[in-house]
Scaffold this motif. Structure first.
Motif, mmCIF file in Angstrom:
data_model
loop_
_atom_site.group_PDB
_atom_site.id
_atom_site.type_symbol
_atom_site.label_atom_id
_atom_site.label_comp_id
_atom_site.label_asym_id
_atom_site.label_seq_id
_atom_site.Cartn_x
_atom_site.Cartn_y
_atom_site.Cartn_z
ATOM 1 N N THR A 17 0.826 -1.208 0.000
ATOM 2 C CA THR A 17 0.000 0.000 0.000
ATOM 3 C C THR A 17 0.862 1.260 0.000
ATOM 4 N N THR A 18 1.926 1.246 0.779
ATOM 5 C CA THR A 18 2.852 2.383 0.808
ATOM 6 C C THR A 18 3.436 2.633 -0.574
ATOM 7 N N THR A 19 3.769 1.555 -1.264
ATOM 8 C CA THR A 19 4.304 1.669 -2.618
ATOM 9 C C THR A 19 3.254 2.222 -3.571
ATOM 10 N N VAL A 181 10.083 -4.833 -6.791
ATOM 11 C CA VAL A 181 10.735 -3.743 -6.067
ATOM 12 C C VAL A 181 11.058 -4.214 -4.647
ATOM 13 N N LEU A 182 12.286 -4.024 -4.240
ATOM 14 C CA LEU A 182 12.730 -4.403 -2.897
ATOM 15 C C LEU A 182 12.369 -3.297 -1.915
ATOM 16 N N THR A 183 11.663 -3.661 -0.851
ATOM 17 C CA THR A 183 11.226 -2.679 0.141
ATOM 18 C C THR A 183 11.811 -3.005 1.521
ATOM 19 N N ILE A 212 13.841 0.506 -1.920
ATOM 20 C CA ILE A 212 13.154 1.360 -0.953
ATOM 21 C C ILE A 212 13.713 1.045 0.434
ATOM 22 N N HIS A 213 14.467 1.990 0.981
ATOM 23 C CA HIS A 213 15.091 1.780 2.277
ATOM 24 C C HIS A 213 14.073 1.873 3.419
ATOM 25 N N SER A 235 13.328 13.452 2.840
ATOM 26 C CA SER A 235 13.660 12.155 3.425
ATOM 27 C C SER A 235 14.253 11.196 2.395
ATOM 28 N N VAL A 236 14.894 10.159 2.905
ATOM 29 C CA VAL A 236 15.439 9.104 2.052
ATOM 30 C C VAL A 236 14.316 8.427 1.271
ATOM 31 N N GLY A 237 13.180 8.213 1.951
ATOM 32 C CA GLY A 237 12.042 7.569 1.304
ATOM 33 C C GLY A 237 11.530 8.353 0.119
#
Length: 251
Positions: A17-19, A181-183, A212-213, A235-237
């Motif tokens: 969902t965040t993605t 995608v790596l999260t 995605i860190h 932010s990094v995100g």
């Protein structure tokens, strides 16, 4: 016709969902007219981007009660972003659709009149491989699979890939896995690096370069009804999701 992308993983807690929220927002920032469809009865995508659960929503459009154009809501923050919300009513749709003819095609039929109106349509699925997810996979052109960089990351992936193959064979011959995608990547942990290596070995060129860190700002943003860009642009995100969206556009 633009791309219709389903974001799917039957495992919960992988950043799906965040993605969906941040990819849709990033595409809109890049001036791509984007529609984000919350197709999860929990409605976390809706609330996470600042919308309430009021009707009408995707449920009414799915069962043919209302024209889908009447459930589209415009984001007041991003000019190019549009949203179709969801709520718990959608849970009943799985039961209601069982007796329907072409029940796997209902979402595809619902979005048919608007598919050419957007450059990107993103569909956020529930964490299951039930009828709602099958509808989303039948309606889309592409699939993005978020996989978290944690223990058991690849658990259930073979089942998901089997489902994708079956849907491609019988319901959606044009279905394409756009990428993985790596999260939740934490560079301080050896486990995260090992999982990322394993996922890249398994999926090879299908894995997006952008990772995605793990970032507290990304976790906090949905509770304020904001994308990461409107919560903390520095932010990094935020940088991760902008880079990820750029990759999606180039693919």
């Amino acid at each position: 016709m633009g791309k219709i992308i389903t974001i799917v993983n039957q495992k919960g807690g992988v950043g799906k969902t965040t993605t969906a929220i941040n990819l849709a927002s990033a595409l809109a920032i890049y001036e791509k007219k984007t529609l984000l469809i919350d197709f999860d009865p929990q409605g976390n995508t809706s609330s996470g981007i600042g919308f309430d659960y009021k009707n009408p929503n995707i449920y009414e459009a799915l069962i043919g009660k209302i024209d889908i154009k009447k459930v589209i809501r415009h984001s007041k923050i991003l000019d190019k972003l549009f949203v179709i919300t969801s709520n718990t009513n959608l849970t009943g749709a799985e039961i209601e659709l069982v007796k329907e003819y072409s029940r796997e095609q209902k979402l595809k039929q619902a979005i048919e009149p608007i598919k050419d109106d957007y450059e990107y349509i993103l569909i956020d699925c529930p964490p299951s491989l039930g009828l709602l997810t099958v509808n989303a996979l039948t309606a889309c052109t592409d699939v993005i699979i978020p996989i978290q960089c944690e223990y058991y990351a690849l658990e259930g992936v073979s089942q998901l890939l089997t489902t994708l193959r079956l849907i491609k064979k019988s319901l959606n011959p044009n279905l394409n896995i756009q990428g993985v995608v790596l999260t939740m990547y934490d560079k301080r942990l050896n486990l995260a690096m090992q999982v990322a290596k394993e996922v890249r070995k398994y999926f090879q060129e299908k894995v997006f370069e952008t990772v995605i860190h793990r970032n507290i700002k990304v976790t906090e943003a949905p509770s304020f009804g904001k994308s990461i860009f409107h919560y903390d642009i520095k932010s990094v995100g935020s940088k991760n999701y902008l880079n990820f969206a750029k990759e999606v556009i180039l693919r």
